[in-house]
Design an enzyme around this catalytic site. Structure first.
Site, short mmCIF file in Angstrom:
data_model
loop_
_atom_site.label_atom_id
_atom_site.label_comp_id
_atom_site.label_asym_id
_atom_site.label_seq_id
_atom_site.Cartn_x
_atom_site.Cartn_y
_atom_site.Cartn_z
CB THR A 37 -5.94 4.29 -21.31
OG1 THR A 37 -5.80 4.52 -22.75
CG2 THR A 37 -7.31 4.38 -20.61
NE ARG A 93 -7.43 -2.51 -19.90
CZ ARG A 93 -8.45 -3.08 -20.39
NH1 ARG A 93 -8.53 -4.04 -21.17
NH2 ARG A 93 -9.58 -2.36 -20.33
CG ASP A 116 -9.46 10.93 -23.26
OD1 ASP A 116 -8.41 10.01 -23.40
OD2 ASP A 116 -10.39 10.58 -22.72
CD GLU A 131 -3.72 4.40 0.76
OE1 GLU A 131 -2.82 3.54 1.03
OE2 GLU A 131 -5.13 4.14 0.97
CE LYS A 186 -8.52 2.76 -25.11
NZ LYS A 186 -8.54 3.62 -23.85
CE1 TYR A 243 -4.33 0.21 -0.33
CE2 TYR A 243 -4.33 -1.60 1.25
CZ TYR A 243 -5.07 -0.82 0.20
OH TYR A 243 -6.19 -0.90 0.07
N1 DSN Z 1 -13.05 1.06 -24.21
C1 DSN Z 1 -12.26 2.03 -24.90
C2 DSN Z 1 -12.16 1.72 -26.40
O1 DSN Z 1 -12.41 0.60 -26.71
O2 DSN Z 1 -11.94 2.87 -27.02
C3 DSN Z 1 -12.58 3.55 -24.65
O3 DSN Z 1 -12.57 3.68 -23.30
#
Ligand code: DSN
Length: 422
Positions: free
Chosen positions: A228, A237, A202, A58, A231, A56
């Site tokens: 994120t 993730r 974003d 924090e 991707k 942990y």
């Molecule tokens: N779930 C993502 C996507 O597939 O684009 C976006 O958050």
């Protein structure tokens, strides 16, 4: 016989182990075209499954509420420094659990419930968390939404400006989940400045392309960059918020203690590794190859008579409107799945159909490029998609089985990162 890749898991929980093995096989043998997915490297997988998860932490490096942070502080500091170096930002927070909590932290930092926020409408290619009604961001805040032009599927920056000046949103989001074209961050910044809004880019979908120099960076223009990490960036993730120094305190406070508790240290480690990988010349080549493959695939689909939203792509993603082929997106997506090609059904701008049964499918090239497929393979991929959509229209299951075998044959020569050889 090769050793099982998770021997302890197999011994403790064979049922779960068999599901993991089945997923490894599925990912190895199918052509994964969902544009938000990828294959992480074996190094990222290893870093994400370590004893760091036992701790942990924090707080932030050097300012924690728990002791024993000698190593964790260094892991998080590494991830932060690598994010700052890779994207050229003043400040990075690597703790958001994923994209939606990251965006929620932005609201917490810059707006109060009931304030007006503005983003692209979900059915036009935006994201739930950009103020769309069914999301907390659209019910706790007053979301106003822009879209794309009906005639060419492109963002009408004059219309965005007009709406922003009429609504004066506290936060203006740019970016989304089904945008095949380059985002003009400079244009958004000038609109945000005129409207008095905080500009949030974003870039979840295109972060890897930005890191590799295959898409312009929002960093000189946006107050906050949200992404994120799993991707095109090819990490675990997770998510990151990056910002100018003047917003650093507000962003950090919003993530912790505003919204989250302890960071997921094993994920932070995986992010640090992914950022290290993304700083290598091979990743620059990867990012450009993703775009080259998407453009080649789009051209091959157009040759086969498909309608593509905006007429093609500038990035990793292609949005196909299947209306003229007489096959709904969901029917096509399920047929493609049976043919070993994994996509998602998706609304297209001005879709007359419902989101759970829309007119389109969304595809992209991040995963197949990670396997080493090149522009030379894209006509074959377009051919499989075309044959599978036609087979879906006719209910021709044997044709889908033939495609599945062809897909599997080709992929056997292109082992996926992080997976056992199929
Ligand atoms: N779930 C993502 C996507 O597939 O684009 C976006 O958050």
């Amino acid at each position: 016989m090769t050793a099982h890749r998770q021997p302890a898991l197999l011994a403790t929980d064979p049922e779960l182990a068999s599901l993991v093995t089945a997923e490894e096989t599925l990912q190895a043998r199918t052509l994964r075209l969902i544009p938000s997915e990828n294959y992480v490297s074996a190094a990222v997988l290893e870093a994400s499954g370590t004893v760091l998860q036992n701790k942990y932490s924090e707080g932030y490096p050097g300012r924690r509420y728990y002791e024993g942070q000698q190593n964790i502080d260094r892991v998080e500091a590494l991830a932060i420094e690598r994010a700052k170096g890779l994207f050229g930002v003043d400040h990075a927070n690597v703790q958001p659990y994923s994209g939606s909590p990251a965006n929620l932290a932005v609201y917490l930092a810059f707006a109060k419930p009931g304030d007006t926020v503005m983003g692209m409408a979900l059915p036009m290619g935006g994201h739930l968390t950009h103020g769309w009604g069914v999301s907390a961001t659209g019910s706790w805040f007053r979301g106003v939404q822009y879209g794309v032009r009906a005639e060419d599927g492109l963002i009408d920056y004059d219309a965005v400006r007009e709406l922003a000046l009429a609504e004066r949103p506290k936060i203006l989001f740019c970016g989304g989940t089904a945008l095949p074209r380059t985002i003009d961050f400079e244009a958004f910044a000038s609109i945000a400045a005129e409207a008095g809004s905080v500009l949030v880019a974003d870039v979840a979908h295109i972060a890897g392309l930005i890191a590799g120099g295959a898409h312009p960076s929002p960093v000189p223009y946006a107050d906050v960059v949200s992404t994120t990490t799993h991707k095109t960036l090819r990490g675990p993730r997770g998510a990151m918020l990056m910002c100018k120094e003047e917003h650093a305190k507000a962003i950090d406070k919003a993530v912790f203690p505003g919204l989250q508790g302890g960071p997921h240290n094993q994920t932070t480690a995986g992010i640090a590794v992914a950022l290290h990988e993304a700083a290598q010349p091979s990743f620059t080549a990867y990012a450009h190859a993703v775009v080259a493959n998407a453009k080649a695939l789009a051209a091959a689909l157009l040759e086969r008579g498909f309608d593509l939203v905006s007429g093609g792509t500038d990035n990793h993603l292609i949005l196909m409107d299947l209306t003229s082929r007489g096959v709904p997106g969901k029917v096509a997506a399920k047929a493609l799945d049976r043919a070993g090609i994994v996509v998602n059904y998706n609304t297209v701008p001005f879709d007359p159909r419902k989101p759970f049964d829309p007119s389109g499918i969304r595809i992209g090239t991040p995963s197949l490029t990670s396997r080493g497929l090149s522009v030379d393979h894209m006509p074959a991929v377009a051919d499989w998609i075309s044959r599978a959509v036609d087979a879906a229209a006719k209910g021709d299951e044997p044709a889908l089985a033939v495609i599945r075998a062809e897909v599997s044959d080709l992929l056997a020569a292109f082992p996926a990162p992080g997976l056992p050889v199929a």
